[in-house]
Design a protein around this motif. Sequence first.
Motif, mmCIF file in Angstrom:
data_model
loop_
_atom_site.group_PDB
_atom_site.id
_atom_site.type_symbol
_atom_site.label_atom_id
_atom_site.label_comp_id
_atom_site.label_asym_id
_atom_site.label_seq_id
_atom_site.Cartn_x
_atom_site.Cartn_y
_atom_site.Cartn_z
ATOM 1 N N LEU A 277 0.829 -1.198 0.000
ATOM 2 C CA LEU A 277 0.000 0.000 0.000
ATOM 3 C C LEU A 277 0.866 1.251 0.000
ATOM 4 O O LEU A 277 0.655 2.180 -0.796
ATOM 5 C CB LEU A 277 -0.917 -0.004 1.225
ATOM 6 C CG LEU A 277 -1.585 1.323 1.598
ATOM 7 C CD1 LEU A 277 -2.672 1.674 0.607
ATOM 8 C CD2 LEU A 277 -2.138 1.274 3.019
ATOM 9 N N LEU A 278 1.843 1.300 0.897
ATOM 10 C CA LEU A 278 2.696 2.473 1.020
ATOM 11 C C LEU A 278 3.542 2.689 -0.233
ATOM 12 O O LEU A 278 3.747 3.822 -0.670
ATOM 13 C CB LEU A 278 3.592 2.333 2.247
ATOM 14 C CG LEU A 278 2.873 2.354 3.606
ATOM 15 C CD1 LEU A 278 3.828 1.940 4.711
ATOM 16 C CD2 LEU A 278 2.287 3.736 3.880
ATOM 17 N N ALA A 279 4.049 1.603 -0.818
ATOM 18 C CA ALA A 279 4.901 1.718 -2.004
ATOM 19 C C ALA A 279 4.156 2.335 -3.183
ATOM 20 O O ALA A 279 4.770 2.967 -4.057
ATOM 21 C CB ALA A 279 5.448 0.342 -2.380
ATOM 22 N N ALA A 280 2.844 2.160 -3.209
ATOM 23 C CA ALA A 280 2.046 2.687 -4.316
ATOM 24 C C ALA A 280 1.424 4.049 -4.012
ATOM 25 O O ALA A 280 0.767 4.633 -4.882
ATOM 26 C CB ALA A 280 0.936 1.684 -4.658
ATOM 27 N N THR A 286 9.713 6.881 0.246
ATOM 28 C CA THR A 286 10.519 5.660 0.376
ATOM 29 C C THR A 286 9.847 4.717 1.354
ATOM 30 O O THR A 286 9.333 5.154 2.391
ATOM 31 C CB THR A 286 11.938 5.979 0.896
ATOM 32 O OG1 THR A 286 12.542 6.967 0.068
ATOM 33 C CG2 THR A 286 12.804 4.725 0.888
ATOM 34 N N VAL A 287 9.850 3.443 1.023
ATOM 35 C CA VAL A 287 9.370 2.415 1.941
ATOM 36 C C VAL A 287 10.551 1.503 2.287
ATOM 37 O O VAL A 287 11.262 1.026 1.400
ATOM 38 C CB VAL A 287 8.231 1.567 1.320
ATOM 39 C CG1 VAL A 287 7.778 0.493 2.306
ATOM 40 C CG2 VAL A 287 7.068 2.452 0.929
ATOM 41 N N GLY A 309 9.141 -10.280 8.317
ATOM 42 C CA GLY A 309 8.864 -9.584 9.553
ATOM 43 C C GLY A 309 7.671 -8.651 9.496
ATOM 44 O O GLY A 309 7.038 -8.470 8.453
ATOM 45 N N GLY A 310 7.382 -8.036 10.649
ATOM 46 C CA GLY A 310 6.204 -7.205 10.799
ATOM 47 C C GLY A 310 6.488 -5.724 10.925
ATOM 48 O O GLY A 310 5.578 -4.942 11.235
ATOM 49 N N MET A 311 7.737 -5.296 10.689
ATOM 50 C CA MET A 311 8.102 -3.890 10.815
ATOM 51 C C MET A 311 8.202 -3.239 9.437
ATOM 52 O O MET A 311 8.801 -3.802 8.514
ATOM 53 C CB MET A 311 9.441 -3.758 11.547
ATOM 54 C CG MET A 311 9.455 -4.360 12.941
ATOM 55 S SD MET A 311 8.264 -3.600 14.066
ATOM 56 C CE MET A 311 8.865 -1.907 14.103
ATOM 57 N N VAL A 312 7.634 -2.059 9.317
ATOM 58 C CA VAL A 312 7.671 -1.284 8.076
ATOM 59 C C VAL A 312 7.958 0.167 8.437
ATOM 60 O O VAL A 312 7.330 0.719 9.346
ATOM 61 C CB VAL A 312 6.340 -1.365 7.304
ATOM 62 C CG1 VAL A 312 6.434 -0.561 6.004
ATOM 63 C CG2 VAL A 312 5.948 -2.805 7.014
ATOM 64 N N SER A 313 8.891 0.801 7.726
ATOM 65 C CA SER A 313 9.149 2.228 7.905
ATOM 66 C C SER A 313 8.994 2.932 6.568
ATOM 67 O O SER A 313 9.175 2.317 5.505
ATOM 68 C CB SER A 313 10.549 2.468 8.469
ATOM 69 O OG SER A 313 10.676 1.967 9.784
ATOM 70 N N PHE A 314 8.670 4.235 6.616
ATOM 71 C CA PHE A 314 8.502 4.976 5.363
ATOM 72 C C PHE A 314 8.713 6.464 5.601
ATOM 73 O O PHE A 314 8.610 6.962 6.733
ATOM 74 C CB PHE A 314 7.119 4.729 4.755
ATOM 75 C CG PHE A 314 5.954 5.162 5.599
ATOM 76 C CD1 PHE A 314 5.314 6.380 5.378
ATOM 77 C CD2 PHE A 314 5.464 4.350 6.619
ATOM 78 C CE1 PHE A 314 4.232 6.777 6.146
ATOM 79 C CE2 PHE A 314 4.382 4.735 7.396
ATOM 80 C CZ PHE A 314 3.769 5.965 7.157
ATOM 81 N N ASP A 384 -7.220 2.418 7.896
ATOM 82 C CA ASP A 384 -6.703 3.403 8.851
ATOM 83 C C ASP A 384 -5.579 4.223 8.235
ATOM 84 O O ASP A 384 -5.563 5.462 8.313
ATOM 85 C CB ASP A 384 -6.231 2.675 10.112
ATOM 86 C CG ASP A 384 -5.933 3.612 11.268
ATOM 87 O OD1 ASP A 384 -6.668 4.616 11.434
ATOM 88 O OD2 ASP A 384 -4.971 3.356 12.010
ATOM 89 N N LEU A 385 -4.616 3.552 7.612
ATOM 90 C CA LEU A 385 -3.492 4.272 7.002
ATOM 91 C C LEU A 385 -3.933 5.082 5.788
ATOM 92 O O LEU A 385 -3.446 6.205 5.567
ATOM 93 C CB LEU A 385 -2.396 3.284 6.588
ATOM 94 C CG LEU A 385 -1.398 2.878 7.666
ATOM 95 C CD1 LEU A 385 -0.390 1.905 7.096
ATOM 96 C CD2 LEU A 385 -0.673 4.101 8.246
ATOM 97 N N THR A 386 -4.839 4.522 5.006
ATOM 98 C CA THR A 386 -5.322 5.246 3.831
ATOM 99 C C THR A 386 -5.959 6.568 4.231
ATOM 100 O O THR A 386 -5.724 7.610 3.604
ATOM 101 C CB THR A 386 -6.333 4.378 3.055
ATOM 102 O OG1 THR A 386 -5.701 3.163 2.629
ATOM 103 C CG2 THR A 386 -6.852 5.109 1.836
ATOM 104 N N LYS A 387 -6.767 6.554 5.286
ATOM 105 C CA LYS A 387 -7.402 7.788 5.756
ATOM 106 C C LYS A 387 -6.363 8.758 6.326
ATOM 107 O O LYS A 387 -6.462 9.977 6.117
ATOM 108 C CB LYS A 387 -8.447 7.453 6.800
ATOM 109 C CG LYS A 387 -9.675 6.761 6.245
ATOM 110 C CD LYS A 387 -10.666 6.385 7.342
ATOM 111 C CE LYS A 387 -11.903 5.725 6.747
ATOM 112 N NZ LYS A 387 -12.849 5.258 7.817
ATOM 113 N N ALA A 388 -5.377 8.227 7.057
ATOM 114 C CA ALA A 388 -4.359 9.108 7.638
ATOM 115 C C ALA A 388 -3.510 9.787 6.568
ATOM 116 O O ALA A 388 -3.028 10.913 6.764
ATOM 117 C CB ALA A 388 -3.468 8.294 8.582
#
Length: 393
Positions: A277-280, A286-287, A309-314, A384-388
């Motif tokens: 989602l974030l990459a697009a 940057t993701v 894993g379960g960690m993502v930064s951007f 949640d992230l899409t709205k934020a």
Amino acid sequence: MNRPGHPDAWTGAGFETVAIHAGQDPDATTGAVVVPIHPSSTFAQDAVGVPRGDYEYARSANPTRTALETCLAALEGGSVGLAFASGMAAADALLRTVCRPGDHAVIPSDAYGGTYRLFAQVFAQWGVEYTPVPLDDPGAVAAALRPGQTRLLWCETPTNPLLGVSDIAVLAELIHAAGGLLAVDNTFATPYLQRPLALGADASVHSTTKYLGGHSDVVGGAVVVADPALGERLRFTQNATGAIAGPFDAWLVLRGAKTLAVRMDRHCANARRIAALLAAHPAVTTVYYPGLPDDRGHPVAARQMRDFGGMVSFTLRGGEEAAVEVCRRTRVFTLAESLGGVESLIEHPGRMTHVSVAGSPLEVPADLVRLSVGIESVEDLVDDLTKALATLA
């Protein structure tokens, strides 16, 4: 035949089986299938200087802690596991055991802020020098090593918070040739996704507060080592300095470890969806996620990890204020430090977990957001992230 409770007793069994049974035989007196919490601080002796079993005083050893330490050693494929009061206490004990004044260590150039603080503000005053290096660059690592002086190469893979990935086998070969030891902070990966000792590392270190505990209700740490002699030296340090895991904390981590595999499968599946989602998304620049095929660490991670894993930064186009605003807007992702619990968390590393590296060579990007992706419905997390992010595009 290995005695019950020995880390090798479940050799050959599947990870999930080991997590549920290693060090956790039914209670011999009552038949209880769950390891009891033993709060006693001292243990009766049969005669002067003759303890009834393996326990005299709870700082030295406690039955609940022993069960956890045995389980962790088995999960990591190590000879000795030791449980501490926190992840930083575990790191401190390992450094105190391995390093002396005048020694040198190599650390990641994007190390966790607390680890950097331990080297820069505690052990540096004790005369231990350190050099931050990008550990995914073997040439830079080799150039930083000082044969005969570099006692420790401290590796995080994936790193916190930029999710950098290092080749553990290559680092082990480099540091061993220089006469030192390799310690891997395996907190992000967990022993379910990555086995550093099998790849040549000498020690695997955890903040058990995170995925091993898994429910944001305990603080703890652990070190598992391959060499029994190093394990005994660490056991001496643990007893001498006293930063042990209490029995209830040990019990909570032991309980969490039982479901580590199933939780990590869900963490990883949800994180893959969030990273995509974030990459697009047009607001994201940057993701950082090794599960993305174009991520710099993907090839090594795919080789040495079961999953990513379960960690993502951007990072965000709007800079620091946009990052802070996204952290403020989420509702399912809770704004909080720490990670690895069943609930999803969001944070701004520059102002929160990594403020201790501000102004240093390890300073993190000001527009960076870090996610600990939990095990909720992934559709709720995506919404949640899409709205934020909506008004930032």
